[in-house]
Design a protein around this motif. Structure first.
Motif, PDB file in Angstrom:
ATOM      1  N   SER A   1     -13.283   4.322  13.407  1.00  9.60           N
ATOM      2  CA  SER A   1     -12.844   4.812  14.706  1.00  9.60           C
ATOM      3  C   SER A   1     -12.433   6.273  14.570  1.00  9.60           C
ATOM      4  O   SER A   1     -11.812   6.666  13.576  1.00  9.60           O
ATOM      5  CB  SER A   1     -11.661   3.984  15.221  1.00  9.60           C
ATOM      6  OG  SER A   1     -11.209   4.469  16.476  1.00  9.60           O
TER       7      SER A   1
ATOM      8  N   CYS B   1      -9.253   8.078  12.705  1.00 10.24           N
ATOM      9  CA  CYS B   1      -8.600   7.079  11.856  1.00 10.24           C
ATOM     10  C   CYS B   1      -8.938   7.324  10.386  1.00 10.24           C
ATOM     11  O   CYS B   1     -10.067   7.696  10.053  1.00 10.24           O
ATOM     12  CB  CYS B   1      -9.028   5.669  12.239  1.00 10.24           C
ATOM     13  SG  CYS B   1      -8.377   5.115  13.829  1.00 10.24           S
TER      14      CYS B   1
ATOM     15  N   PRO C   1      -8.540  11.461   7.905  1.00  8.30           N
ATOM     16  CA  PRO C   1      -9.437  10.868   8.902  1.00  8.30           C
ATOM     17  C   PRO C   1     -10.904  11.001   8.509  1.00  8.30           C
ATOM     18  O   PRO C   1     -11.338  12.028   7.987  1.00  8.30           O
ATOM     19  CB  PRO C   1      -9.122  11.668  10.167  1.00  8.30           C
ATOM     20  CG  PRO C   1      -7.721  12.158   9.980  1.00  8.30           C
ATOM     21  CD  PRO C   1      -7.605  12.433   8.508  1.00  8.30           C
TER      22      PRO C   1
ATOM     23  N   VAL D   1      -7.912  -1.728  12.845  1.00  6.30           N
ATOM     24  CA  VAL D   1      -8.048  -0.298  13.145  1.00  6.30           C
ATOM     25  C   VAL D   1      -6.720   0.374  13.468  1.00  6.30           C
ATOM     26  O   VAL D   1      -6.431   1.486  12.972  1.00  6.30           O
ATOM     27  CB  VAL D   1      -9.039  -0.096  14.317  1.00  6.30           C
ATOM     28  CG1 VAL D   1      -9.045   1.361  14.768  1.00  6.30           C
ATOM     29  CG2 VAL D   1     -10.442  -0.535  13.906  1.00  6.30           C
TER      30      VAL D   1
ATOM     31  N   VAL E   1      -8.456   3.995  20.347  1.00  8.49           N
ATOM     32  CA  VAL E   1      -9.593   3.498  19.577  1.00  8.49           C
ATOM     33  C   VAL E   1     -10.887   3.976  20.228  1.00  8.49           C
ATOM     34  O   VAL E   1     -11.112   3.764  21.415  1.00  8.49           O
ATOM     35  CB  VAL E   1      -9.589   1.962  19.488  1.00  8.49           C
ATOM     36  CG1 VAL E   1     -10.853   1.463  18.787  1.00  8.49           C
ATOM     37  CG2 VAL E   1      -8.353   1.485  18.739  1.00  8.49           C
TER      38      VAL E   1
ATOM     39  N   HIS F   1      -4.331   2.532  11.190  1.00  7.17           N
ATOM     40  CA  HIS F   1      -4.870   3.703  10.499  1.00  7.17           C
ATOM     41  C   HIS F   1      -5.135   4.881  11.439  1.00  7.17           C
ATOM     42  O   HIS F   1      -5.752   5.859  11.029  1.00  7.17           O
ATOM     43  CB  HIS F   1      -6.157   3.312   9.770  1.00  7.17           C
ATOM     44  CG  HIS F   1      -5.947   2.226   8.753  1.00  7.17           C
ATOM     45  ND1 HIS F   1      -5.428   2.472   7.503  1.00  7.17           N
ATOM     46  CD2 HIS F   1      -6.142   0.879   8.829  1.00  7.17           C
ATOM     47  CE1 HIS F   1      -5.333   1.336   6.837  1.00  7.17           C
ATOM     48  NE2 HIS F   1      -5.754   0.362   7.619  1.00  7.17           N
ATOM     49  N   ARG F   2      -4.631   4.815  12.686  1.00  2.11           N
ATOM     50  CA  ARG F   2      -4.768   5.953  13.593  1.00  2.11           C
ATOM     51  C   ARG F   2      -3.957   7.142  13.072  1.00  2.11           C
ATOM     52  O   ARG F   2      -2.839   6.976  12.591  1.00  2.11           O
ATOM     53  CB  ARG F   2      -4.274   5.585  14.995  1.00  2.11           C
ATOM     54  CG  ARG F   2      -5.096   4.531  15.706  1.00  2.11           C
ATOM     55  CD  ARG F   2      -4.419   4.082  16.990  1.00  2.11           C
ATOM     56  NE  ARG F   2      -3.109   3.511  16.730  1.00  2.11           N
ATOM     57  CZ  ARG F   2      -2.272   3.087  17.674  1.00  2.11           C
ATOM     58  NH1 ARG F   2      -2.614   3.188  18.938  1.00  2.11           N
ATOM     59  NH2 ARG F   2      -1.106   2.564  17.360  1.00  2.11           N
ATOM     60  N   ARG F   3      -4.539   8.311  13.171  1.00  3.36           N
ATOM     61  CA  ARG F   3      -3.828   9.527  12.770  1.00  3.36           C
ATOM     62  C   ARG F   3      -3.881  10.608  13.846  1.00  3.36           C
ATOM     63  O   ARG F   3      -3.093  11.539  13.823  1.00  3.36           O
ATOM     64  CB  ARG F   3      -4.443  10.087  11.473  1.00  3.36           C
ATOM     65  CG  ARG F   3      -4.328   9.174  10.265  1.00  3.36           C
ATOM     66  CD  ARG F   3      -2.886   8.988   9.840  1.00  3.36           C
ATOM     67  NE  ARG F   3      -2.760   8.116   8.681  1.00  3.36           N
ATOM     68  CZ  ARG F   3      -2.604   6.799   8.755  1.00  3.36           C
ATOM     69  NH1 ARG F   3      -2.543   6.198   9.940  1.00  3.36           N
ATOM     70  NH2 ARG F   3      -2.483   6.060   7.658  1.00  3.36           N
TER      71      ARG F   3
END
Length: 534
Positions: free
Chosen positions: A316, A319, A342, A240, A295, A243-245
């Protein structure tokens, strides 16, 4: 020169055995086969009326929607056309919504309560309707619905089990509760073992005894909810985090003497706006992000592939990726499909049990002062994903006539919004709502130990305001002392130049508590809107 516009992103999606429902702004789009019918309305009420939750009845003849204006709207669907059947007001914003087998409506609100609404509104005398503050104090007074159950913490979601005999609910305080339905006051069991807030739960239709749960902790849990046993934990953070934005707004630490916990693991790492950098979730000096590395699992679902293989799918909040596991695997491997924006939601495609329709936030990254917008965004709001028996996923959008029809409906020029409107949508509120904030929760050491009922007034005088508050909650008569404590705290603050410490040495919490009804911003930095890059 007129500002550029962009179609509103698809904020909610649901499906039945033969139909799809997609919400964008204040409009709904119903798809049966490749034919799409839209209840298009002017976007002048966005974001106040933004639809965030939708559901379809099992036969696809009814729909229900709920949005930020607290309107619960039921729709008739005849000959593929949508028409409003009824509208009523909910006491709080809606967090989760479902039809029962007999077409009643289960609604979980954004605070702590779950209601059962009849399909059609009850006839309630307006003069006898409880006022807002009474309803907030006693949810059972809601004249429009029956109170099923309540938690003492923020409820994230409910699910009805496939047999219709149980309702499972989860909350911010690590609780997962299994209750009978509709007699939800009968609690069958709790599922103990979660180590962080639980923001998403799901029972796969092909595995009716299994529950998948996840939230802010580093694992996804697989349970046998019928026995209460935890079958396995699956590590998800390695999949995860890259890929956080989106980040929530950082909170300023007002009291420099207050120890801020939870950031030691990131010591020495410089803040960064690059999502792939380890400093992406490090706040600038003097401020903090909530715990959990950003998250917050927003949705868990499942598909059935081939010879009855159940694959769990999740994402999440904030993401740009979809993840999956094979539910029955002893050591599940998390598969990932990266996406351009996202993810906002997904649902299974009717008659295609191994396909998912996924909605994306195409407004992400558009500055509210933008004078130009990439037109390609308008054609990326929904994508079609194929899921294989081993959990691997692939984008199959190009060959889908259904996606082409939905994209055309979502791109109706009358529903376009300006960058300023898009900046107000706050599409990622749970990133701030569910995680704990270091240094902002109640500090038990400062609050003092729990106390028994004091013997007399002299002993009461020695207690601080938090201890007195606890005694008041237990029914003790301490009302006269609380105002004195507040006055003393005020004099102390004035004497030291406005520092918010009371006579017992209780420092300021650093921030006002989160308003559960207020829109929450979710981009990186202070006071930056949820899906807009400043």
């Amino acid at each position: 020169m007129a500002p550029p516009t962009l179609p509103l992103p698809a904020t909610a999606v649901a499906s039945s055995s033969g139909a799809l429902l997609v919400a964008s702004g204040t409009s709904l789009h119903f798809a049966a086969g490749d034919n799409v019918s839209s209840s298009t309305t002017p976007n002048t009420t966005v974001p106040a009326g933004l639809v965030r939750k939708v559901a379809l009845s099992a036969d696809g003849k009814l729909a229900v929607s709920a949005g930020d204006d607290k309107h619960l709207t039921v729709w008739n669907i005849e000959d593929g056309k949508l028409s409003v059947r009824s509208t009523r007001q909910t006491a709080k914003k809606v967090a989760s919504i479902d039809f029962t087998a007999d077409n009643q409506i289960v609604v979980t609100d954004k605070v702590a309560d779950v209601y059962l609404y009849p399909l059609d509104p009850r006839d309630v005398d307006a003069e006898k309707r409880p006022k807002g503050f009474l309803l907030a104090a006693d949810p059972s007074l809601n004249p429009d619905a029956d109170l099923l159950l309540g938690h003492v913490s923020v409820v994230s979601q409910h699910v009805l089990t496939p047999d219709g005999k149980h309702i499972i609910t989860a909350d911010r305080d690590e609780h997962i509760r299994v209750s009978r339905f509709p007699k939800a006051y009968v609690i069958e069991r709790y599922l103990f073992g979660s180590e962080g807030f639980v923001s998403a739960i799901h029972v796969p239709a092909s595995r009716p005894n299994v529950l998948l749960s996840a939230g802010g902790e580093s694992t996804l849990q697989v349970w046998d909810w019928t026995s209460g046993s935890l079958l396995r934990r699956v590590e998800i953070w390695p999949a995860v985090l890259p890929h956080r934005r989106v980040r929530p707004p950082a909170r300023r630490v007002k009291n420099k003497h207050r120890k801020v916990v939870g950031s030691s693991a990131l010591a020495g790492i410089a803040p960064s706006d690059d999502p792939t950098n380890e400093g992406f979730y490090v706040a600038v000096e003097g401020s903090v992000y909530p715990l959990g590395q950003g998250v917050c699992v927003e949705q868990i679902g499942s598909v059935t592939v081939g010879d009855n293989t159940a694959v769990g799918v999740f994402f999440s909040e904030g993401c740009a990726a979809l993840h999956s596991i094979v539910v029955d695997a002893e050591n599940p491997v998390v598969e990932t499909l990266a996406l351009p924006y996202p993810v906002l939601g997904f649902t299974t495609v009717p008659s295609q049990p191994s396909q998912l329709l996924v909605t994306l936030d195409t407004s992400f990254g558009v500055a509210k002062t933008a004078t130009e917008i990439d037109a390609a965004r308008a054609t990326s709001s929904v994508v079609l994903v194929d899921v294989a028996a081993d959990g691997k996923m692939s984008d199959n959008t190009a060959s889908s006539s259904l996606v082409a029809s939905l994209r055309a409906a979502l791109s109706d020029p009358s529903l376009d919004a300006t960058p300023t409107t898009l900046s107000q949508l706050a599409l990622f509120p749970n990133l701030s709502l569910f995680p704990r904030w270091p240094g902002f929760e109640e500090d038990e050491e400062l609050a003092g130990p729990a106390v028994n009922t004091p013997e007399g007034k002299a002993e009461l005088e020695t207690l601080n305001s938090r201890q007195l508050g606890r005694l008041k909650a237990r029914g003790e008569d301490v009302q006269d002392l609380l105002p004195k404590k507040k006055k003393r705290r005020g004099r102390k603050g004035a004497a030291v130049g406005g520092d918010d410490a009371d006579a017992e040495g209780e420092p300021d919490e650093g921030s006002a508590p989160v308003d559960l009804e207020a829109p929450t911003h979710a981009a990186g930095g202070e006071d930056v809107a949820a899906n807009v890059t400043a």
